[in-house]
Design an enzyme around this catalytic site. Structure first.
Site, PDB file in Angstrom:
ATOM      1  N   ARG A   1       0.683  -1.250  -0.212  1.00  0.00           N
ATOM      2  CA  ARG A   1       0.181   0.218   0.182  1.00  0.00           C
ATOM      3  C   ARG A   1       0.648   1.014   0.124  1.00  0.00           C
ATOM      4  NH1 ARG A   1      -2.696   2.975   4.141  1.00  0.00           N
ATOM      5  NH2 ARG A   1      -2.239   2.171   5.971  1.00  0.00           N
TER       6      ARG A   1
ATOM      7  N   ASP B   1      -6.600  17.133 -16.181  1.00  0.00           N
ATOM      8  CA  ASP B   1      -6.691  15.653 -16.166  1.00  0.00           C
ATOM      9  C   ASP B   1      -6.367  15.478 -17.777  1.00  0.00           C
ATOM     10  OD1 ASP B   1      -8.065  13.747 -17.590  1.00  0.00           O
ATOM     11  OD2 ASP B   1     -10.285  13.071 -15.906  1.00  0.00           O
TER      12      ASP B   1
ATOM     13  N   LYS C   1      -7.877   3.958 -19.784  1.00  0.00           N
ATOM     14  CA  LYS C   1      -8.378   4.008 -20.775  1.00  0.00           C
ATOM     15  C   LYS C   1      -6.859   4.046 -21.905  1.00  0.00           C
ATOM     16  CE  LYS C   1     -11.828   5.184 -19.117  1.00  0.00           C
ATOM     17  NZ  LYS C   1     -11.973   5.986 -17.767  1.00  0.00           N
TER      18      LYS C   1
ATOM     19  N   TYR D   1     -16.005  15.154 -16.439  1.00  0.00           N
ATOM     20  CA  TYR D   1     -16.153  13.972 -16.545  1.00  0.00           C
ATOM     21  C   TYR D   1     -17.212  13.575 -15.274  1.00  0.00           C
ATOM     22  CZ  TYR D   1     -16.218   9.075 -15.194  1.00  0.00           C
ATOM     23  OH  TYR D   1     -17.166   7.287 -14.854  1.00  0.00           O
TER      24      TYR D   1
END
Length: 440
Positions: free
Chosen positions: A100, A225, A250, A153
């Protein structure tokens, strides 16, 4: 016979990691780039994108000589003097302790992403929304103000509209292509401007340089972004942005087989975002990090093919009688009159267009397509088609969608790397075929 500590030192997890970490009370402190180990391949940011995509970040294993980065499929690592020093010195991001916190599989792909964006540091997370949420929370605090676009988005819009007020942050939504509106939204307590390099789904192209100037005037940070363009088509940090986020699901990954997010920028910002991501728990697990790094090796080749395919698809659609409007920078027009083309290497693989007859006609058209998959997401090697009104922006009311410009019949087409003639033929046949009710 196992000699754990000697072996660990030999593969570079200890050597050289703490020599610059004596910063307490020292105003001249410096941060490492990375994090990386001595066995991660670090290349000059001046090397071509094609070479960086293949080689940057590769873990050159000294034990096996493996050419590809191994998968460090482990949740935890042996504790030793380097680990304890990292805890006491505040450098636990740079030493493998617990996945983590960080893992060499993550560091490989982080170095590759940072190199391609022309930055010193990057962070990968479990999804694009994890990257976005961690960044916004880390770089703002209660009582602050954020400026963003009303056509970001849908997931980002919901985070800003629904979660930020309850966290003590106010948000103002504006048209990202109207610098006067952006500047008018600035307040004394504004800490962050959050925009997209190409908006989702209408492909508006705000001036990153202009937004950076406004942010600097306001003593605020600019986060962009860059999912739709990727560093192949734009490197926003070079245009004045402070931090870049990606839905790495993506284009970066490119094969529709994983979910991931990425954040890129100076180490002083990334350390804060990393700490926030730790608290949120949005860790990218090692196998997905491996797949992301592998997928990125072909990023420049894929994106350039998608740039060319999308431009040709957009030109075809613009001349079709059943299409009311096409949104793509390659077509020009009033929306892109101020486009700073020198800042772009291309415009990505997205094309949005409005089918005459509204949503019902658009749904019928999508059913007739034979090559693209009717599915959400974007940026993969295969073409995907969907309608924002019933997927990414379904949480918005009809009035909100209308204000943004999501009109009835709007289709979002993620163009893949297929032969573009096949795609155009398929589109033409689907648009030209009569509806079922006309056949009876």
């Amino acid at each position: 016979m196992l000699v754990a500590k000697e072996s660990r030192t030999a593969i570079g997890f200890e050597e050289g990691r703490n020599d610059g970490a004596k910063w307490f009370g020292d105003l001249t402190r410096s941060r490492f780039a990375g994090p990386v180990t001595p066995h991660h391949r670090v290349l000059s940011r001046e090397v071509s994108p094609e070479t960086l995509a293949v080689h940057a970040g590769t873990y050159e294993d000294p034990v096996t000589g493996a050419v590809g980065t191994p998968v460090f499929q482990t949740s935890t690592f042996l504790l030793d003097d380097a680990s304890y020093a990292a805890f006491s010195d505040g450098t636990s991001r740079d030493v493998p302790i617990y996945t983590r916190y960080g893992n060499p599989s993550q560091w490989s792909v982080q170095e590759k992403i940072a190199a391609l964006e022309g930055s010193r540091s990057a962070l990968v997370t479990s999804s694009g929304m994890s990257a976005t949420a961690s960044t916004i929370y880390a770089l703002t605090n209660a009582g602050s103000h954020i400026v963003s676009a009303y056509d970001v988005y849908g997931g980002t819009y919901n985070l800003l509209r629904e979660d930020m007020p309850s966290a003590g942050r106010e948000v103002t939504f504006v048209d990202p292509c109207d610098p006067d509106a952006v500047r008018a939204a600035i307040r004394p307590e504004t800490q962050l401007l959050f925009f997209e390099t190409l908006t989702n789904p209408l492909l508006k192209a705000p001036s990153v340089r202009g937004l950076a100037e406004i942010a600097k005037e306001a003593n605020a940070l600019l986060v962009v972004d860059n999912t739709f363009l990727t560093p192949v088509n734009m490197r926003p940090l070079e245009l004045g942005a402070d931090v870049v986020v990606h839905s790495a699901t993506k284009y970066l990954a490119g094969h529709s087989d994983l979910t991931a997010g990425a954040v890129v920028g100076r180490r002083k910002f990334l350390d804060r975002i990393w700490a926030q991501a730790l608290r949120f728990g949005g860790t990218l697990e090692p196998l997905s990090a491996f797949l992301l790094e592998r997928g990125m090796k072909t990023l420049p080749l894929r994106v350039r093919a998608q740039n060319a395919n999308a431009a040709e698809v957009a030109r075809f659609l613009a001349g079709h009688e059943r299409i009311a409007a096409v949104h793509h920078p390659e077509l020009g027009g009033p929306r892109y009159a101020g486009l700073e083309r020198a800042d772009y290497g291309g415009f990505g693989g997205m094309v949005s267009f409005e089918v005459r007859g509204g949503d019902e006609a658009a749904l019928e058209f999508m059913k007739k397509l034979r090559i693209p998959y009717v599915a959400t997401s974007l940026g993969g090697v295969e073409s995907l088609v969907s309608m924002p009104s019933n997927t990414s922006h379904s949480s918005l009311t009809a009035r909100q969608r209308s204000r943004i410009g999501i009109n009835p019949g709007l289709v979002r087409f993620s163009v893949g790397i297929e032969n573009v003639r096949d795609l155009v033929r398929d589109l033409d046949e689907a648009l030209g075929a009569p509806a079922e009710e006309d056949k009876r």
